[in-house]
Design a protein around this motif. Structure first.
Motif, PDB file in Angstrom:
ATOM      1  N   ARG A 193      37.090  33.575  27.085  1.00 32.11           N
ATOM      2  CA  ARG A 193      36.161  34.409  27.849  1.00 32.11           C
ATOM      3  C   ARG A 193      36.612  34.590  29.299  1.00 32.11           C
ATOM      4  N   TYR A 194      37.322  33.614  29.846  1.00 31.24           N
ATOM      5  CA  TYR A 194      37.803  33.746  31.216  1.00 31.24           C
ATOM      6  C   TYR A 194      38.867  34.837  31.338  1.00 31.24           C
ATOM      7  N   VAL A 195      39.651  34.989  30.302  1.00 30.21           N
ATOM      8  CA  VAL A 195      40.650  36.058  30.284  1.00 30.21           C
ATOM      9  C   VAL A 195      39.948  37.403  30.283  1.00 30.21           C
ATOM     10  N   TRP A 196      38.890  37.537  29.509  1.00 25.65           N
ATOM     11  CA  TRP A 196      38.149  38.803  29.457  1.00 25.65           C
ATOM     12  C   TRP A 196      37.458  39.100  30.785  1.00 25.65           C
ATOM     13  N   VAL A 197      36.917  38.058  31.401  1.00 27.05           N
ATOM     14  CA  VAL A 197      36.276  38.256  32.704  1.00 27.05           C
ATOM     15  C   VAL A 197      37.323  38.683  33.727  1.00 27.05           C
ATOM     16  N   LEU A 198      38.480  38.028  33.729  1.00 27.45           N
ATOM     17  CA  LEU A 198      39.547  38.380  34.658  1.00 27.45           C
ATOM     18  C   LEU A 198      40.049  39.805  34.418  1.00 27.45           C
ATOM     19  N   LEU A 199      40.245  40.181  33.172  1.00 31.24           N
ATOM     20  CA  LEU A 199      40.692  41.548  32.857  1.00 31.24           C
ATOM     21  C   LEU A 199      39.654  42.583  33.291  1.00 31.24           C
ATOM     22  N   SER A 200      38.395  42.316  33.032  1.00 27.58           N
ATOM     23  CA  SER A 200      37.361  43.282  33.436  1.00 27.58           C
ATOM     24  C   SER A 200      37.294  43.378  34.955  1.00 27.58           C
ATOM     25  N   PHE A 201      37.461  42.256  35.655  1.00 29.57           N
ATOM     26  CA  PHE A 201      37.469  42.279  37.118  1.00 29.57           C
ATOM     27  C   PHE A 201      38.633  43.096  37.647  1.00 29.57           C
ATOM     28  N   ILE A 202      39.811  42.909  37.084  1.00 28.83           N
ATOM     29  CA  ILE A 202      40.995  43.659  37.523  1.00 28.83           C
ATOM     30  C   ILE A 202      40.814  45.152  37.273  1.00 28.83           C
ATOM     31  N   ILE A 203      40.323  45.505  36.105  1.00 30.42           N
ATOM     32  CA  ILE A 203      40.093  46.925  35.792  1.00 30.42           C
ATOM     33  C   ILE A 203      39.061  47.517  36.748  1.00 30.42           C
ATOM     34  N   TRP A 204      37.999  46.757  37.009  1.00 31.69           N
ATOM     35  CA  TRP A 204      36.975  47.231  37.933  1.00 31.69           C
ATOM     36  C   TRP A 204      37.552  47.471  39.330  1.00 31.69           C
ATOM     37  N   MET A 205      38.335  46.526  39.826  1.00 27.02           N
ATOM     38  CA  MET A 205      38.863  46.622  41.188  1.00 27.02           C
ATOM     39  C   MET A 205      39.930  47.711  41.319  1.00 27.02           C
ATOM     40  N   VAL A 206      40.708  47.935  40.276  1.00 22.34           N
ATOM     41  CA  VAL A 206      41.789  48.918  40.364  1.00 22.34           C
ATOM     42  C   VAL A 206      41.271  50.342  40.156  1.00 22.34           C
ATOM     43  N   PHE A 207      40.339  50.531  39.250  1.00 20.59           N
ATOM     44  CA  PHE A 207      39.947  51.896  38.882  1.00 20.59           C
ATOM     45  C   PHE A 207      38.537  52.300  39.301  1.00 20.59           C
ATOM     46  N   LEU A 208      37.570  51.425  39.206  1.00 17.46           N
ATOM     47  CA  LEU A 208      36.177  51.843  39.286  1.00 17.46           C
ATOM     48  C   LEU A 208      35.487  51.574  40.616  1.00 17.46           C
ATOM     49  N   ASP A 209      35.936  50.643  41.386  1.00 21.57           N
ATOM     50  CA  ASP A 209      35.261  50.252  42.612  1.00 21.57           C
ATOM     51  C   ASP A 209      35.419  51.315  43.695  1.00 21.57           C
ATOM     52  N   ASN A 210      34.482  51.332  44.638  1.00 23.63           N
ATOM     53  CA  ASN A 210      34.580  52.268  45.764  1.00 23.63           C
ATOM     54  C   ASN A 210      35.803  51.988  46.611  1.00 23.63           C
ATOM     55  N   TYR A 211      36.245  50.758  46.649  1.00 30.87           N
ATOM     56  CA  TYR A 211      37.412  50.363  47.431  1.00 30.87           C
ATOM     57  C   TYR A 211      38.599  50.095  46.500  1.00 30.87           C
TER      58      TYR A 211
END
Length: 110
Positions: free
Chosen positions: A17-35
């Motif tokens: 589950r930590y791998v999935w959390v890390l992957l979702s965080f990376i995807i969020w920060m690279v593509f979806l976040d305002n910054y």
């Protein structure tokens, strides 16, 4: 029924589950976040353009300041007025000489 891949190392890694959390965080920060990364690239390009504009306008300000210093002299002011605005003294005549290569010929509609 058991999963035949359950004992393989890549399956254990991906089911963590930590791998999935890390992957979702990376995807969020690279593509979806305002910054996001891509947003920063666009903003960096704009900053570079604005810095170039700043340099250009600072150079133009220096040129204009030099012209202003020159125009504080009455002789230079008179020279500028004569050249740019074709001003003259009352007792003078101004002749403007144009050469053939200096004028732009206009197309005549048929």
């Amino acid at each position: 029924m058991t999963n035949p891949h359950k004992e393989k190392p890549w399956f254990k890694f991906l089911s963590n589950r930590y791998v999935w959390v890390l992957l979702s965080f990376i995807i969020w920060m690279v593509f979806l976040d305002n910054y996001s990364y891509f947003g920063h690239r666009v903003l960096d390009k704009q900053i570079d353009e604005l810095e170039d504009n700043k340099e250009y306008y600072q150079q133009e300000i220096k040129k204009d300041q030099e012209k202003i210093k020159k125009l504080n002299n009455p002789d230079e002011t008179e020279k500028y007025a004569r050249e740019k605005y074709y001003m003259k003294k009352d007792s003078e005549d101004v002749y403007i000489i144009e050469f053939e290569g200096d004028t732009i010929e206009k197309d005549v509609k048929k």
